[in-house]
Design a protein around this motif. Structure first.
Motif, PDB file in Angstrom:
ATOM      1  N   GLN A   1      -0.955  18.249 -51.626  1.00  0.00           N
ATOM      2  CA  GLN A   1       0.372  18.694 -51.192  1.00  0.00           C
ATOM      3  C   GLN A   1       0.645  20.129 -51.657  1.00  0.00           C
ATOM      4  O   GLN A   1       1.197  20.927 -50.914  1.00  0.00           O
ATOM      5  N   ASN A   2       0.235  20.463 -52.866  1.00  0.00           N
ATOM      6  CA  ASN A   2       0.469  21.806 -53.401  1.00  0.00           C
ATOM      7  C   ASN A   2      -0.712  22.748 -53.231  1.00  0.00           C
ATOM      8  O   ASN A   2      -0.545  23.968 -53.248  1.00  0.00           O
ATOM      9  N   TYR A   3      -1.914  22.193 -53.113  1.00  0.00           N
ATOM     10  CA  TYR A   3      -3.134  22.992 -52.971  1.00  0.00           C
ATOM     11  C   TYR A   3      -3.960  22.415 -51.820  1.00  0.00           C
ATOM     12  O   TYR A   3      -4.946  21.712 -52.047  1.00  0.00           O
ATOM     13  N   PRO A   4      -3.557  22.697 -50.583  1.00  0.00           N
ATOM     14  CA  PRO A   4      -4.169  22.014 -49.432  1.00  0.00           C
ATOM     15  C   PRO A   4      -5.595  22.442 -49.077  1.00  0.00           C
ATOM     16  O   PRO A   4      -6.247  21.770 -48.281  1.00  0.00           O
ATOM     17  N   THR A   5      -6.087  23.539 -49.677  1.00  0.00           N
ATOM     18  CA  THR A   5      -7.377  24.068 -49.247  1.00  0.00           C
ATOM     19  C   THR A   5      -8.246  24.465 -50.434  1.00  0.00           C
ATOM     20  O   THR A   5      -7.752  25.024 -51.411  1.00  0.00           O
ATOM     21  N   LEU A   6      -9.544  24.184 -50.337  1.00  0.00           N
ATOM     22  CA  LEU A   6     -10.539  24.708 -51.271  1.00  0.00           C
ATOM     23  C   LEU A   6     -11.163  25.925 -50.600  1.00  0.00           C
ATOM     24  O   LEU A   6     -11.437  25.893 -49.400  1.00  0.00           O
ATOM     25  N   THR A   7     -11.394  27.006 -51.365  1.00  0.00           N
ATOM     26  CA  THR A   7     -11.966  28.208 -50.755  1.00  0.00           C
ATOM     27  C   THR A   7     -13.141  28.738 -51.568  1.00  0.00           C
ATOM     28  O   THR A   7     -13.245  28.497 -52.769  1.00  0.00           O
ATOM     29  N   PHE A   8     -14.006  29.465 -50.884  1.00  0.00           N
ATOM     30  CA  PHE A   8     -15.142  30.136 -51.514  1.00  0.00           C
ATOM     31  C   PHE A   8     -15.303  31.502 -50.868  1.00  0.00           C
ATOM     32  O   PHE A   8     -15.239  31.630 -49.640  1.00  0.00           O
ATOM     33  N   LYS A   9     -15.513  32.530 -51.713  1.00  0.00           N
ATOM     34  CA  LYS A   9     -15.812  33.889 -51.246  1.00  0.00           C
ATOM     35  C   LYS A   9     -16.961  34.421 -52.084  1.00  0.00           C
ATOM     36  O   LYS A   9     -16.868  34.462 -53.312  1.00  0.00           O
ATOM     37  N   SER A  10     -18.036  34.800 -51.418  1.00  0.00           N
ATOM     38  CA  SER A  10     -19.213  35.244 -52.161  1.00  0.00           C
ATOM     39  C   SER A  10     -18.995  36.622 -52.773  1.00  0.00           C
ATOM     40  O   SER A  10     -18.227  37.441 -52.258  1.00  0.00           O
ATOM     41  N   THR A  11     -19.706  36.851 -53.871  1.00  0.00           N
ATOM     42  CA  THR A  11     -19.695  38.161 -54.528  1.00  0.00           C
ATOM     43  C   THR A  11     -21.080  38.797 -54.523  1.00  0.00           C
ATOM     44  O   THR A  11     -21.200  40.006 -54.628  1.00  0.00           O
ATOM     45  N   LYS A  12     -22.140  37.966 -54.421  1.00  0.00           N
ATOM     46  CA  LYS A  12     -23.486  38.526 -54.283  1.00  0.00           C
ATOM     47  C   LYS A  12     -24.469  37.449 -53.848  1.00  0.00           C
ATOM     48  O   LYS A  12     -24.267  36.259 -54.073  1.00  0.00           O
ATOM     49  N   VAL A  13     -25.532  37.924 -53.224  1.00  0.00           N
ATOM     50  CA  VAL A  13     -26.679  37.092 -52.868  1.00  0.00           C
ATOM     51  C   VAL A  13     -27.896  37.836 -53.382  1.00  0.00           C
ATOM     52  O   VAL A  13     -28.074  39.016 -53.096  1.00  0.00           O
ATOM     53  N   GLU A  14     -28.719  37.141 -54.167  1.00  0.00           N
ATOM     54  CA  GLU A  14     -29.912  37.784 -54.702  1.00  0.00           C
ATOM     55  C   GLU A  14     -31.120  36.883 -54.543  1.00  0.00           C
ATOM     56  O   GLU A  14     -30.989  35.665 -54.498  1.00  0.00           O
ATOM     57  N   ARG A  15     -32.275  37.502 -54.441  1.00  0.00           N
ATOM     58  CA  ARG A  15     -33.518  36.765 -54.300  1.00  0.00           C
ATOM     59  C   ARG A  15     -33.817  36.008 -55.589  1.00  0.00           C
ATOM     60  O   ARG A  15     -33.558  36.506 -56.670  1.00  0.00           O
ATOM     61  N   ALA A  16     -34.356  34.788 -55.437  1.00  0.00           N
ATOM     62  CA  ALA A  16     -34.737  33.959 -56.585  1.00  0.00           C
ATOM     63  C   ALA A  16     -35.940  33.121 -56.176  1.00  0.00           C
ATOM     64  O   ALA A  16     -35.787  32.119 -55.484  1.00  0.00           O
ATOM     65  N   GLY A  17     -37.119  33.552 -56.541  1.00  0.00           N
ATOM     66  CA  GLY A  17     -38.335  32.834 -56.157  1.00  0.00           C
ATOM     67  C   GLY A  17     -38.499  32.807 -54.650  1.00  0.00           C
ATOM     68  O   GLY A  17     -38.412  33.833 -53.987  1.00  0.00           O
ATOM     69  N   ASP A  18     -38.656  31.597 -54.083  1.00  0.00           N
ATOM     70  CA  ASP A  18     -38.802  31.438 -52.638  1.00  0.00           C
ATOM     71  C   ASP A  18     -37.461  31.402 -51.909  1.00  0.00           C
ATOM     72  O   ASP A  18     -37.422  31.350 -50.685  1.00  0.00           O
TER      73      ASP A  18
END
Length: 176
Positions: free
Chosen positions: A79-96
């Motif tokens: 009721q007070n927090y109807p949405t979960l959100t995600f915003k990326s800050t970086k993408v980096e290579r990690a192995g494969d």
């Protein structure tokens, strides 16, 4: 290829979670609605930007009473927090694969999280629409986001575990 915008296809995407129940079993659930967009050059994933949201009301654990409890103020407080959100800050290579780091907001609390990211590729559907696919896995401590409700069991354990495993499968359509 240059960076382009892709919109998440809700009918071919999935946001799932898993948490320990009574310290002896695992309960899985999902959010049946997911929205988002990705800015990416498929030739260089490290420059990608991911942004997405899920309505808390779309939670589904195959038990309507539990789903109602999860929507309540004891957990997500939809009721007070109807949405979960995600915003990326970086993408980096990690192995494969890659590491996707960003800000996750649950119940008005924003914390950095990192997911293992797999780039599944680009293809065209039978109607000529270009699609892109990603999968990501990670875990959070639910208490870090204000999800603190629990019940002590007579055996000394707790009803709901703190660690929540998250799994995302995203298919997105390229925008003109």
């Amino acid at each position: 290829m240059a960076k382009s915008v892709w919109v998440v296809d809700n009918s071919h995407s999935l946001v799932e979670f898993a948490v320990r129940h009574m310290m002896i079993a695992t309960v899985k659930g999902r959010f049946t609605q997911v929205e988002g967009r990705i800015e990416v050059d498929p030739a260089d994933i490290t420059g990608a930007y991911f942004e997405g949201s899920v309505p808390v009301a779309s939670i589904n654990t195959a038990d309507s009473a539990r789903d109602d409890h999860l929507r309540s103020a004891d957990f997500f407080d939809a009721q007070n927090y109807p949405t979960l959100t995600f915003k990326s800050t970086k993408v980096e290579r990690a192995g494969d694969g890659y590491k996707l780091t960003g800000d996750l907001t649950i119940r008005g609390v924003t914390k950095p999280v990192t997911f293992d990211l797999e780039f599944a590729g680009v293809g065209k559907d039978p109607w000529g629409n270009e699609k892109i696919g990603f999968s990501a896995t990670g875990k959070i401590n639910r208490k870090d986001f204000g999800l603190t409700w629990n019940a002590v069991l007579e055996t000394g354990g707790v009803l709901v575990g703190e660690e929540v495993k998250i799994e995302l499968h995203l298919e997105a359509a390229r925008q003109a």
